[in-house]
Scaffold this motif. Structure first.
Motif, PDB file in Angstrom:
ATOM      1  N   HIS A   7       6.553  -2.999   8.113  1.00 13.76           N
ATOM      2  CA  HIS A   7       5.569  -2.983   7.510  1.00 13.76           C
ATOM      3  C   HIS A   7       3.428  -2.431   7.479  1.00 13.76           C
TER       4      HIS A   7
ATOM      5  N   THR B 101      -1.586   0.855   3.341  1.00 14.26           N
ATOM      6  CA  THR B 101      -2.154   0.719   2.109  1.00 14.26           C
ATOM      7  C   THR B 101      -2.530   2.259   2.312  1.00 14.26           C
TER       8      THR B 101
ATOM      9  N   ALA C  61      -9.068  -4.696   1.024  1.00  8.86           N
ATOM     10  CA  ALA C  61      -6.926  -4.286   1.688  1.00  8.86           C
ATOM     11  C   ALA C  61      -7.085  -5.204   2.609  1.00  8.86           C
TER      12      ALA C  61
ATOM     13  N   TYR D 231      -1.209  -6.423   6.995  1.00  6.58           N
ATOM     14  CA  TYR D 231      -0.952  -5.292   7.181  1.00  6.58           C
ATOM     15  C   TYR D 231      -1.725  -4.199   7.135  1.00  6.58           C
ATOM     16  N   THR D 232      -3.055  -4.062   7.061  1.00  4.56           N
ATOM     17  CA  THR D 232      -3.911  -3.184   6.786  1.00  4.56           C
ATOM     18  C   THR D 232      -5.277  -3.053   7.840  1.00  4.56           C
TER      19      THR D 232
ATOM     20  N   CYS E 106      -5.031  -7.638   2.921  1.00  2.00           N
ATOM     21  CA  CYS E 106      -3.743  -7.293   3.871  1.00  2.00           C
ATOM     22  C   CYS E 106      -3.870  -7.940   5.119  1.00  2.00           C
TER      23      CYS E 106
ATOM     24  N   SER F 259       1.794  -1.704   1.396  1.00  2.00           N
ATOM     25  CA  SER F 259       1.905  -3.803   1.425  1.00  2.00           C
ATOM     26  C   SER F 259       0.412  -4.288   0.492  1.00  2.00           C
ATOM     27  N   GLY F 260      -0.596  -2.997   0.863  1.00  2.00           N
ATOM     28  CA  GLY F 260      -2.354  -3.662   0.843  1.00  2.00           C
ATOM     29  C   GLY F 260      -2.100  -2.773  -0.630  1.00  2.00           C
TER      30      GLY F 260
END
Length: 186
Positions: A12, A15, A168, A174-175, A172, A137-138
């Motif tokens: 992952h 963004t 984001a 993952y960001t 998120c 993801s974001g």
């Protein structure tokens, strides 16, 4: 193929946001790459300048797959100079129909001075209605923030992209806030 994919870790961490406002086009990407719950890189560069500075591209998904697609896009841009839409449609067609390419797992945001396109492996070449597009993801968080900022502030395209990416990154996991931002003037 699904057995092979299940043997690999769950990657992952991207963004990518494109914003077009007042003749300025910006693509911003965060730098985080994660493997499961672990951050393996915090400063990846997921935004590229193509076609001699006339086109921007950002990618989400498997890095090697995205690099392959960006190389193919560059070839299409050479084949169809100053015809971004045609190059993207041709890439999407190849991506969907070519046995090798259709296995690639990535998404692209591609922009020039006048348009933004989301290009996917299922044959989509989508131009956003509101001058904002996002993947990764974001992506939904950045997209929502940018859409809210587009009409409700006097911020320029780059400021909207940076603020939206910061939002984001706060939401998120993952960001991150380590951004690559590229701009084209109108």
């Amino acid at each position: 193929m699904s057995e092979l994919r299940s043997a690999f870790p769950d990657w992952h961490g991207t963004t990518i946001l494109a914003v077009r406002k007042d003749g300025r086009t910006v693509i911003a990407g965060d730098g985080q790459v994660s493997m499961g719950p672990t951050i393996v890189k915090g400063a990846a560069r997921k935004v590229r300048v193509l076609a001699g500075g006339k086109v921007l591209a950002g990618f989400a998904g498997a890095t090697a797959d995205a690099f392959t697609l960006i190389e193919r896009l560059e070839a299409k841009l050479e084949q169809f100079p100053d015809q971004l839409a045609r190059a993207c449609v041709d890439l999407a067609r190849d991506w969907r129909t070519d046995r090798y390419l259709r296995r690639l797992e990535a998404m692209l945001l591609v922009a020039d001075r006048s348009a933004i396109y989301t290009v996917t492996g299922v044959g989509d070449v989508l131009e956003p209605e509101h001058g904002v597009a996002a993947v990764g993801s974001g992506g939904n968080f950045a997209l929502a923030a940018a859409r809210a900022l587009m009409d409700n502030t006097d911020l320029d395209a780059e400021a909207i992209a940076r603020k939206s990416m910061a939002i984001a990154a706060e939401v998120c996991v993952y960001t991150n806030g380590n951004l690559t931002v590229e701009t084209l003037e109108g």
